[in-house]
Design an enzyme around this catalytic site. Sequence first.
Site, mmCIF file in Angstrom:
data_model
loop_
_atom_site.group_PDB
_atom_site.id
_atom_site.type_symbol
_atom_site.label_atom_id
_atom_site.label_comp_id
_atom_site.label_asym_id
_atom_site.label_seq_id
_atom_site.Cartn_x
_atom_site.Cartn_y
_atom_site.Cartn_z
ATOM 1 N N TYR A 144 0.712 -1.366 0.086
ATOM 2 C CA TYR A 144 -0.021 -0.041 0.024
ATOM 3 C C TYR A 144 0.840 1.308 0.162
ATOM 4 C CZ TYR A 144 -3.752 3.317 1.458
ATOM 5 O OH TYR A 144 -4.375 4.455 1.828
ATOM 6 N N ASP A 247 9.315 3.236 -0.144
ATOM 7 C CA ASP A 247 8.264 3.887 0.560
ATOM 8 C C ASP A 247 8.590 3.484 1.981
ATOM 9 O OD1 ASP A 247 6.017 4.822 1.869
ATOM 10 O OD2 ASP A 247 4.528 3.426 0.363
ATOM 11 N N LYS A 275 4.630 9.149 9.039
ATOM 12 C CA LYS A 275 4.011 8.522 10.226
ATOM 13 C C LYS A 275 5.120 8.727 11.475
ATOM 14 C CE LYS A 275 1.223 5.208 8.203
ATOM 15 N NZ LYS A 275 -0.012 4.717 8.472
HETATM 16 N N1 PMP Z 1 2.764 4.123 2.185
HETATM 17 C C1 PMP Z 1 2.717 3.279 3.047
HETATM 18 C C2 PMP Z 1 3.888 2.188 3.434
HETATM 19 C C3 PMP Z 1 1.687 3.244 3.980
HETATM 20 O O1 PMP Z 1 1.596 2.314 5.050
HETATM 21 C C4 PMP Z 1 0.878 4.315 4.247
HETATM 22 C C5 PMP Z 1 -0.310 4.483 4.923
HETATM 23 N N2 PMP Z 1 -0.667 3.283 5.708
HETATM 24 C C6 PMP Z 1 0.924 5.158 3.047
HETATM 25 C C7 PMP Z 1 2.107 5.246 2.300
HETATM 26 C C8 PMP Z 1 0.083 6.548 3.037
HETATM 27 O O2 PMP Z 1 0.070 7.283 3.810
HETATM 28 P P1 PMP Z 1 -0.980 8.253 4.472
HETATM 29 O O3 PMP Z 1 -1.947 7.445 5.092
HETATM 30 O O4 PMP Z 1 -0.236 9.353 5.586
HETATM 31 O O5 PMP Z 1 -1.230 9.086 3.220
#
Ligand code: PMP
Length: 436
Positions: A144, A247, A275
Site C-alpha cells: 500500500y 516507501d 508516520k
Molecule cells: N505508504 C505506506 C507504506 C503506508 O503504510 C501508508 C499508510 N498506511 C501510506 C503510504 C499512505 O500514508 P498516508 O495515510 O499518510 O497518506
Amino acid sequence: MPAQGVKSHAFFERALDVIPYGVSSNFRYSGDHDTLVVSEAREGCLFDFDGKRFIDYRLGWGPVILGHTDPFVNGRVKEAIDHGVSFAATQQYEVSVAERIIAMCPGVEMVRLANTGSECTMHALRLARGYTGRDIVLKFEGSYHGAHDYVLWSTAGGDIHKAGNRLRPTAIKKGLGIPEAMRDLIQMCPWNDVEVLGDILHGRGEKIAAIIVEPVLGNNNALLPRPGYLEFLREQCDQYGIVLIFDEVKTGFRIAPGGAREYFGVHPDISTYAKAMGNGYPVAAIGGKKEIMLTFGPEKVFQGGTYTGNVVSTAAADATLERMQSGSVFPQIEKVGGVLMKGIREILSRHSVPHVINGVPAMFGICVTEQQPTDWRDLHNCDWDLLEAIHNHMIQNGILPEADGFEPYFLCAAHTEEDAAETLQKFEDGVKHALQ
Ligand code: PMP
C-alpha cells in the site's frame, strides 16, 4: 474491533449521522457497533468514551513512536505556535527537520516536506517520471502506498482470485472510481521473487520510471525481504535506469533511526517518510539524491501544497527526530517488542499452534501457518480466522492490536515491560478462548 459500550455507541451514532460510516477513512470502519471511538490517549494507552483503557498496539497505524502526548514534542509545538503557524514561506523548523533527516538517513542529500504519506508517494512518482521521461511504475502485490490512483492497485485487501498468474499478475483496482486508463501505467510484480522481476524488467525495464517498494511489507504482516532482495532491486534499477523508491512511510524512523536505509544498508534513489517522523502529527517528507531532488522546481516537476512545511507539523517532527537522535528511543522499543515477540512464540508453541512471527520488534506480525510466507499470495494460506479470534478476545479485554493480522503490531517508547506482561497474559487467554 471492540464492542462499543453505551457512551461510545451513543457518540458513534452522532458520527454516523454526519460522516459517511462515521469515519474519516474507510479503513477505520468495522461495523456500526464495533468501530473504535477514542476520547483520549496517553503514553502507550488509549481510552474510549466509556473510559475503557486499551494498551495500544495500533498507535494510529504506526505514527506514534515516542508515545501518545509526548511532553517534549507537545512542548515544542506549543512554543512554536505562538509565533505563527502558516506562512507559505520557508521557516526555521522546516530547515531543521530537513537537516536532521539528512543526518539520520544514509544517502539522503535533500528533502522536501509534506503532510501525508500519500502526498509523498504521489510526488515521488511524479519526480521519477519527470526525471526519467518514462511513465510506467512497478509496484509489488499487496503493498500500500497511499490513497491516490497511481498506486491503488493490488493492495493488501485485494481479491486474490482476480490476481491472475503470478508470472504476469493482473492489477486489481481498489474499489470504484479508479480510471481504467491508469491500468496502462502500472506494472504489478510478486514480492521477493528475483526471477519474475528479472523477467518483467528484461521485457520492459527501459519503459519503467520507478520501482516503488515497502522495504518491509508494513501492510502485509511485516514480511521481511529475502536476504539480498533489496540489493537485487538496487542492481536492476541501476541496470535499466529506473528510479528506486523506498516507501518508508511505515519503516522510516521506526525500524531504525535511519529507517530501512540504515537497517538493510541499501540506498534507494528516493525515500518517502511520514508516520513516525512526527509522533502522530501530520508530517511527511521526500528525501533522496540531490541530482534527482533538484528535478523538483519551477518549470520542472511540480510539487506543492498550502500546508507543506507548516509550523505545527515541522515543530513536532523537529522534536521527535531530536529525541531519536539522543539515542533513548529505540533501545526501549526493541526491548519491549523483543519480549512480546519471544513471548508470543512461546505461547503459540505451548498450545501447538503452528506459527511464524514476521518483522522486527518495532513492527511485527503473527501468522498462523506451517510455512514461512514470503509474499502477499502466500499470506492467503495462513489461518486468519484463528488469529482474528485471538485478537478480538484481547481487544474485549483491553489490549488493542489490529484485529486483521495483515496489519502489524506497532511499538512505542512509552510501552513498558509491565504492558508486555499484561499483553502476553491476555494473548494466552485469547489463544485458549479461540481454541475452545
Ligand atoms: N505508504 C505506506 C507504506 C503506508 O503504510 C501508508 C499508510 N498506511 C501510506 C503510504 C499512505 O500514508 P498516508 O495515510 O499518510 O497518506
